[in-house]
Scaffold this active site. Structure first.
Site, short mmCIF file in Angstrom:
data_model
loop_
_atom_site.label_atom_id
_atom_site.label_comp_id
_atom_site.label_asym_id
_atom_site.label_seq_id
_atom_site.Cartn_x
_atom_site.Cartn_y
_atom_site.Cartn_z
N HIS A 308 0.85 -1.18 0.00
CA HIS A 308 0.00 0.00 0.00
C HIS A 308 0.89 1.23 0.00
O HIS A 308 1.94 1.24 0.62
CB HIS A 308 -0.92 0.01 1.24
CG HIS A 308 -2.08 0.92 1.06
ND1 HIS A 308 -2.00 2.27 1.29
CD2 HIS A 308 -3.35 0.67 0.65
CE1 HIS A 308 -3.17 2.81 1.03
NE2 HIS A 308 -4.01 1.88 0.64
N ASP A 365 -8.07 -5.11 -0.01
CA ASP A 365 -8.60 -5.91 -1.10
C ASP A 365 -8.24 -7.38 -1.01
O ASP A 365 -8.78 -8.19 -1.76
CB ASP A 365 -8.10 -5.34 -2.44
CG ASP A 365 -8.78 -4.04 -2.76
OD1 ASP A 365 -9.96 -3.93 -2.42
OD2 ASP A 365 -8.12 -3.14 -3.31
N1 ACO Z 1 4.22 -7.81 -4.83
C1 ACO Z 1 5.59 -7.83 -4.97
N2 ACO Z 1 6.38 -6.75 -4.80
C2 ACO Z 1 5.79 -5.59 -4.51
C3 ACO Z 1 4.40 -5.49 -4.34
C4 ACO Z 1 3.60 -6.64 -4.51
N3 ACO Z 1 2.27 -6.60 -4.38
N4 ACO Z 1 4.08 -4.20 -4.05
C5 ACO Z 1 5.23 -3.52 -4.01
N5 ACO Z 1 6.27 -4.36 -4.29
C6 ACO Z 1 7.69 -4.01 -4.28
C7 ACO Z 1 8.09 -3.20 -5.50
O1 ACO Z 1 8.54 -4.04 -6.56
C8 ACO Z 1 9.19 -2.34 -4.94
O2 ACO Z 1 10.35 -3.14 -4.81
P1 ACO Z 1 11.84 -2.47 -5.02
O3 ACO Z 1 11.97 -1.47 -3.92
O4 ACO Z 1 12.77 -3.63 -4.90
O5 ACO Z 1 11.82 -1.84 -6.39
C9 ACO Z 1 8.73 -2.01 -3.52
O6 ACO Z 1 7.89 -3.14 -3.16
C10 ACO Z 1 7.92 -0.72 -3.40
O7 ACO Z 1 6.84 -0.79 -4.31
P2 ACO Z 1 6.26 0.46 -5.09
O8 ACO Z 1 5.56 -0.02 -6.32
O9 ACO Z 1 7.34 1.50 -5.25
O10 ACO Z 1 5.21 1.02 -4.01
P3 ACO Z 1 4.05 2.03 -4.32
O11 ACO Z 1 3.75 2.69 -3.04
O12 ACO Z 1 4.36 2.88 -5.51
O13 ACO Z 1 2.83 1.08 -4.76
C11 ACO Z 1 0.97 -0.39 -4.68
C12 ACO Z 1 1.83 0.66 -3.93
C13 ACO Z 1 0.58 0.14 -6.07
C14 ACO Z 1 -0.30 -0.65 -3.89
C15 ACO Z 1 1.81 -1.68 -4.85
O14 ACO Z 1 2.16 -2.18 -3.56
C16 ACO Z 1 1.09 -2.77 -5.64
O15 ACO Z 1 1.18 -2.78 -6.87
N6 ACO Z 1 0.35 -3.70 -4.96
C17 ACO Z 1 -0.43 -4.71 -5.64
C18 ACO Z 1 -1.74 -4.12 -6.14
C19 ACO Z 1 -2.72 -3.86 -5.02
O16 ACO Z 1 -2.98 -4.69 -4.17
N7 ACO Z 1 -3.33 -2.66 -5.09
C20 ACO Z 1 -4.37 -2.25 -4.11
C21 ACO Z 1 -3.90 -1.16 -3.23
S1 ACO Z 1 -5.13 -0.82 -2.03
C22 ACO Z 1 -6.23 0.14 -2.83
O17 ACO Z 1 -6.01 0.86 -3.73
C23 ACO Z 1 -7.58 0.06 -2.33
#
Ligand code: ACO
Length: 429
Positions: A308, A365
């Protein structure tokens, strides 16, 4: 004495005021930076460090897993309130007294019908149309049936009427998008039912058979809608505020919010979670293999429902939902193999260094989809359910932005393209 931030540019020091919120959140006010420095702006892709507004609606502390609507902890609201009560709270600022709640509920109940002509729109969509696409279009179309909503400077009463109409009609539009996809007859709302019951009736009743209202299902739905009702300046809410800042009408602004919510990185994640769990189950249920894929940077797969932007410890909504999920499945006697995979996945991911280091926890979610599945909501409708829940939050944020007379949203950029060059005719290129 209030704090001051200083930046130094080309040997000149500039002072920037620090503003503080009621929960001691601090921000450096850069609103005069560009003028004072002769053109410098700040750059922050994804707005990870940028506050777009001051807001009195929702308080969220991602480090400590705190979420409050208008000061009330989400845990108390989810346990004790109804969705319409919470909607009133978000939109008008305080919990309604009994007279206010009765009048609000009556107004919503009296506007549940949608114009008969709108039925023709539904019929023109192909059966495979995603209900989020249908919903976004239908909500925007409401503005064509209520042209007075286009007038930005209407009084409070007229604004309230638009708001109540939208809250009343969204479940009808949502249920009809499902009925249309099934090529089943539309069920009209029944005004003796409450908000959640009415939605379930329109989704599952048929002209030939009543829907038997199950209080367990109604209560689960009420909880889920409350948990989704607001989440301060997320992607869809920021979209609603930015579209509304141009003084586009409420229906158009909310329609844009629905489109933003649709994406799998935002509200679309609840559908993506179930599809991921099914994919893992169909692949033999080897959870370790999928966790390894999520960690592999050369693989685009991510664990949906994990991570998140603001919660870096735990998502308080996920804690409530996890418990609600166990209760609902037990009370309904549902034995869902998806839940077993979800639990294994959660355990492996929570113990794994990759997820621990990056503070990746299950979000709201991760479990909501399992509840929706247990109460027979089709997977493609999950994000629509999220939209019904988020509607009062979007409205409250839109209303706050309008009432605060906020300027049109218009970020700047750092241009990285070509410098000026002369046009060359096609023969000479
Ligand atoms: N699975 C694996 N790795 C992940 C995940 C995941 N679900 N989420 C983040 N990471 C990793 C990224 O690859 C990144 O790794 P790095 O530092 O080695 O490059 C690190 O964790 C940080 O991730 P970011 O994408 O920079 O975090 P950001 O805050 O931009 O994104 C987000 C947050 C979009 C929610 C992301 O965690 C994600 O894509 N999650 C899966 C989709 C999801 O569940 N979305 C619902 C969010 S809740 C809502 O909107 C109601």
């Amino acid at each position: 004495m209030s704090e001051i931030a200083k930046i130094e540019l080309g040997g000149t020091s500039y002072e920037l005021p620090v503003i503080e919120g009621t929960e001691n959140e601090k921000g450096i006010d850069i609103s005069k930076l560009r003028g004072a420095t002769g053109g410098y702006i700040t750059i922050d892709p994804g707005f990870k460090n940028t506050g777009s507004t001051k807001s009195a609606i929702t308080y969220l502390d991602g480090e400590n897993g705190i979420l409050r609507y208008r000061g009330y902890p989400i845990e108390q609201l989810a346990e004790k309130a109804t969705f319409l009560e919470v909607s009133y709270l978000l939109i008008y600022g305080d919990l309604p007294n009994s007279e206010e709640l009765t009048s609000f509920t009556e107004s919503i109940t009296n506007h549940t019908l949608v114009h008969e002509d709108m039925k023709q729109f539904f019929e023109a969509y192909p059966p495979k149309a995603h209900p989020m696409g249908v919903l976004a279009s239908m909500v925007c179309s409401l503005s064509t049936f209520y042209p007075e909503s286009l007038d930005h400077d209407r009084g409070t009463e007229a604004k309230d009427l638009t708001i109540h109409r939208l809250i009343a009609k969204l479940p009808t539009l949502a249920a009809w998008s499902y009925k249309n996809a099934m090529r089943h007859p539309f069920m009209y709302p029944k005004n003796n039912l409450d908000y959640c019951e009415n939605f379930l009736h329109m989704m599952f009743a048929m002209p030939t058979s009543e829907y038997q209202i199950d209080p367990v299902v109604v209560s689960a739905l009420n909880t889920l809608l409350i948990l989704h009702a607001d989440h301060e300046q997320n992607c869809s809410t920021s979209t609603v505020r930015i579209v509304g800042s141009s003084h586009a009408n409420l229906y158009a602004s909310i329609s844009a919010g629905i489109s933003a919510l649709w994406g799998p990185l935002h509200g679309g994640a609840n559908q993506a979670v179930i599809e991921m769990l099914e994919q893992i189950a169909n692949d033999g249920g080897d959870v370790d293999k999928w966790v390894a894929k999520a960690k592999d940077k050369s693989d685009s797969f991510r664990l949906m429902g994990f991570g998140h932007r603001v919660y870096k410890n735990f998502d308080p909504r996920a804690t409530i939902i996890k418990k609600a999920c166990d209760d609902v499945l037990e009370k309904l006697g549902v034995d869902d193999p998806m839940l077993e995979i979800a639990k294994k996945l959660e355990k492996v991911a929570l113990e794994d260094e990759y997820f621990k280091e990056r503070n990746l926890y299950p979000n709201v979610d991760f479990y909501s989809g399992i509840i929706y599945k247990a109460i027979n909501i089709p997977t493609e409708m999950f994000t629509v359910m999220f939209a019904i829940g988020r509607l009062p939050g979007w409205i409250a944020q839109w209303k706050e932005m309008i009432e605060n007379n906020e300027p049109i949203g218009r970020p700047r950029q750092i241009y990285t393209g070509e410098n000026e060059r002369g046009y060359v005719s096609v023969e000479k290129r």
